[in-house]
Motif scaffolding. Structure first.
Motif, PDB file in Angstrom:
ATOM      1  N   CYS A   1      51.679  30.505  35.416  1.00 58.81           N
ATOM      2  CA  CYS A   1      53.148  30.521  35.451  1.00 58.81           C
ATOM      3  C   CYS A   1      53.692  31.927  35.202  1.00 58.81           C
ATOM      4  O   CYS A   1      54.638  32.365  35.880  1.00 58.81           O
ATOM      5  N   ILE A   2      53.117  32.653  34.250  1.00 64.16           N
ATOM      6  CA  ILE A   2      53.541  34.022  33.975  1.00 64.16           C
ATOM      7  C   ILE A   2      53.313  34.903  35.198  1.00 64.16           C
ATOM      8  O   ILE A   2      54.160  35.744  35.553  1.00 64.16           O
ATOM      9  N   ILE A   3      52.181  34.708  35.869  1.00 72.19           N
ATOM     10  CA  ILE A   3      51.895  35.483  37.082  1.00 72.19           C
ATOM     11  C   ILE A   3      52.942  35.198  38.153  1.00 72.19           C
ATOM     12  O   ILE A   3      53.495  36.120  38.775  1.00 72.19           O
ATOM     13  N   LEU A   4      53.216  33.923  38.389  1.00 67.24           N
ATOM     14  CA  LEU A   4      54.115  33.535  39.480  1.00 67.24           C
ATOM     15  C   LEU A   4      55.542  34.041  39.266  1.00 67.24           C
ATOM     16  O   LEU A   4      56.221  34.412  40.223  1.00 67.24           O
TER      17      LEU A   4
ATOM     18  N   VAL B   1      49.135  32.870  47.461  1.00 65.14           N
ATOM     19  CA  VAL B   1      48.459  31.596  47.744  1.00 65.14           C
ATOM     20  C   VAL B   1      47.347  31.356  46.719  1.00 65.14           C
ATOM     21  O   VAL B   1      47.186  30.246  46.192  1.00 65.14           O
ATOM     22  N   ALA B   2      46.584  32.430  46.430  1.00 67.73           N
ATOM     23  CA  ALA B   2      45.474  32.314  45.470  1.00 67.73           C
ATOM     24  C   ALA B   2      45.979  31.959  44.082  1.00 67.73           C
ATOM     25  O   ALA B   2      45.296  31.244  43.327  1.00 67.73           O
ATOM     26  N   TYR B   3      47.169  32.434  43.715  1.00 67.71           N
ATOM     27  CA  TYR B   3      47.735  32.108  42.409  1.00 67.71           C
ATOM     28  C   TYR B   3      48.329  30.700  42.394  1.00 67.71           C
ATOM     29  O   TYR B   3      48.284  30.008  41.375  1.00 67.71           O
TER      30      TYR B   3
ATOM     31  N   VAL C   1      37.963  29.924  40.923  1.00 67.83           N
ATOM     32  CA  VAL C   1      37.273  31.181  40.628  1.00 67.83           C
ATOM     33  C   VAL C   1      37.210  32.046  41.874  1.00 67.83           C
ATOM     34  O   VAL C   1      37.489  33.265  41.823  1.00 67.83           O
ATOM     35  N   LEU C   2      36.882  31.454  43.011  1.00 66.04           N
ATOM     36  CA  LEU C   2      36.793  32.213  44.265  1.00 66.04           C
ATOM     37  C   LEU C   2      38.159  32.787  44.655  1.00 66.04           C
ATOM     38  O   LEU C   2      38.259  33.952  45.074  1.00 66.04           O
ATOM     39  N   LEU C   3      39.208  31.981  44.519  1.00 67.06           N
ATOM     40  CA  LEU C   3      40.556  32.446  44.850  1.00 67.06           C
ATOM     41  C   LEU C   3      40.983  33.599  43.937  1.00 67.06           C
ATOM     42  O   LEU C   3      41.546  34.609  44.399  1.00 67.06           O
ATOM     43  N   TYR C   4      40.715  33.460  42.645  1.00 72.18           N
ATOM     44  CA  TYR C   4      41.118  34.511  41.705  1.00 72.18           C
ATOM     45  C   TYR C   4      40.284  35.780  41.874  1.00 72.18           C
ATOM     46  O   TYR C   4      40.767  36.883  41.607  1.00 72.18           O
ATOM     47  N   ILE C   5      39.031  35.654  42.324  1.00 69.30           N
ATOM     48  CA  ILE C   5      38.227  36.851  42.605  1.00 69.30           C
ATOM     49  C   ILE C   5      38.863  37.646  43.743  1.00 69.30           C
ATOM     50  O   ILE C   5      38.982  38.889  43.662  1.00 69.30           O
ATOM     51  N   THR C   6      39.305  36.947  44.793  1.00 65.66           N
ATOM     52  CA  THR C   6      39.969  37.657  45.901  1.00 65.66           C
ATOM     53  C   THR C   6      41.267  38.312  45.434  1.00 65.66           C
ATOM     54  O   THR C   6      41.568  39.446  45.806  1.00 65.66           O
ATOM     55  N   ALA C   7      42.022  37.590  44.597  1.00 65.78           N
ATOM     56  CA  ALA C   7      43.278  38.154  44.087  1.00 65.78           C
ATOM     57  C   ALA C   7      43.018  39.345  43.171  1.00 65.78           C
ATOM     58  O   ALA C   7      43.760  40.332  43.189  1.00 65.78           O
TER      59      ALA C   7
END
Length: 288
Positions: A162-165, A182-184, A223-229
């Motif tokens: 939520c803080i990120i968004l 999208v990754a977030y 984990v995969l999505l956050y690695i790309t981000a």
């Protein structure tokens, strides 16, 4: 089965008094912030939502316990002690973040409004922290999921997301940063769904699939999505964009982009920790 009935002793207990104090202080904080100014920044809107929802949750908890409805809830769907402790923990985190945001963005030497709201927010945070501490130290209260380590990590994951968004900025016209959004965004509803399903134990047992297996798959995807981000966001935010010489923390786009970068690595660490503990099946984590 015991029917709902009014309990005066519950209403006059220390716990109810603490809830009443939370409601009053949160409502006053909300009112002062609303009356004094309308910045309409995403951080201000986030704080207003927090100060609006927290007293509503405290009021609902008080009413439910006052009429002993939680005993019926315990029979039909969820562990009430676990749920209320988890809500207190979440409220503590959210009000703490509001305090930090107001202290950073709206305080100055002559800003009485900013100082007043920040001090009230500190009191809100302190009241919810006291409730969390009392609940965790009470041996008679159960901690099946949300108040235990697996649920607490999920709450942290949702909170950081939520803080990120609400901090996203400077992504227009940059496809790589749009992918980061999208990754977030994707893991957040899945995290909330996992929390809700584990709280509602009766529903969990009726699902046609294993929630533990679903959790494992969702953690791998997260984990995969956050690695790309974690790779794309700092690369495309800061490449050819050094920190400006005049970059105050409360109004500098570069600083806010750095907050997103930092929180990305925090949440990546949380999801990796969650995945490892789930795979190992330790500390209360369940593997499929």
């Amino acid at each position: 089965m015991e029917k709902p009935k009014f309990s005066l002793s519950t209403l006059t207990s220390t716990r109810s008094a603490l809830h009443m104090a939370q409601i009053v202080v949160c409502v006053v904080t909300f009112a002062v912030s609303y009356v004094w100014g309308h910045p309409l920044h995403t951080y201000w809107i986030y704080c207003m939502v927090v100060w609006g929802l927290c007293p509503i949750i405290s009021l609902v908890v008080t009413v439910v316990e006052m009429f002993l409805i939680h005993k019926l809830i315990l029979v039909f769907c969820m562990d009430w002690d676990d749920f209320t402790t988890g809500m207190a923990m979440m409220a503590s985190l959210c009000t703490f973040s509001c305090t930090v945001m107001f202290a950073n963005f709206y305080i100055c030497r002559k800003c009485i409004w900013g100082w007043t709201v920040t001090i009230l927010s500190v009191v809100c945070c302190a009241l919810y922290c006291v409730e969390t501490f009392r609940d965790k130290c009470d041996a008679t209260r159960s901690a099946t999921y949300v108040a235990a380590l697996p649920g607490f990590i999920k709450i942290l994951e949702a909170f950081v997301a939520c803080i990120i968004l609400i901090s996203l900025i400077g992504y227009v016209g940059k496809p790589a940063l749009l992918w980061c959004i999208v990754a977030y965004a994707v893991p957040l509803p899945l995290t909330l769904l996992t929390i809700i399903t584990n709280i509602l134990t009766k529903i969990k047992k009726c699902l046609p699939f294993s929630i533990d297996r679903f959790t494992m798959i969702f953690l791998v995807i997260s984990v995969l999505l956050y690695i790309t981000a974690a790779i794309l966001w700092p690369t495309y935010s800061f490449r050819g964009n050094p920190r400006p010489k005049d970059c105050p923390g409360n109004s500098c786009i570069w600083s806010i982009q750095f907050v997103v970068t930092f929180m990305t690595y925090v949440n990546l660490g949380l999801y990796i920790t969650d995945l490892i503990l789930t795979c190992l099946g330790i500390c209360g984590f369940k593997r499929s």
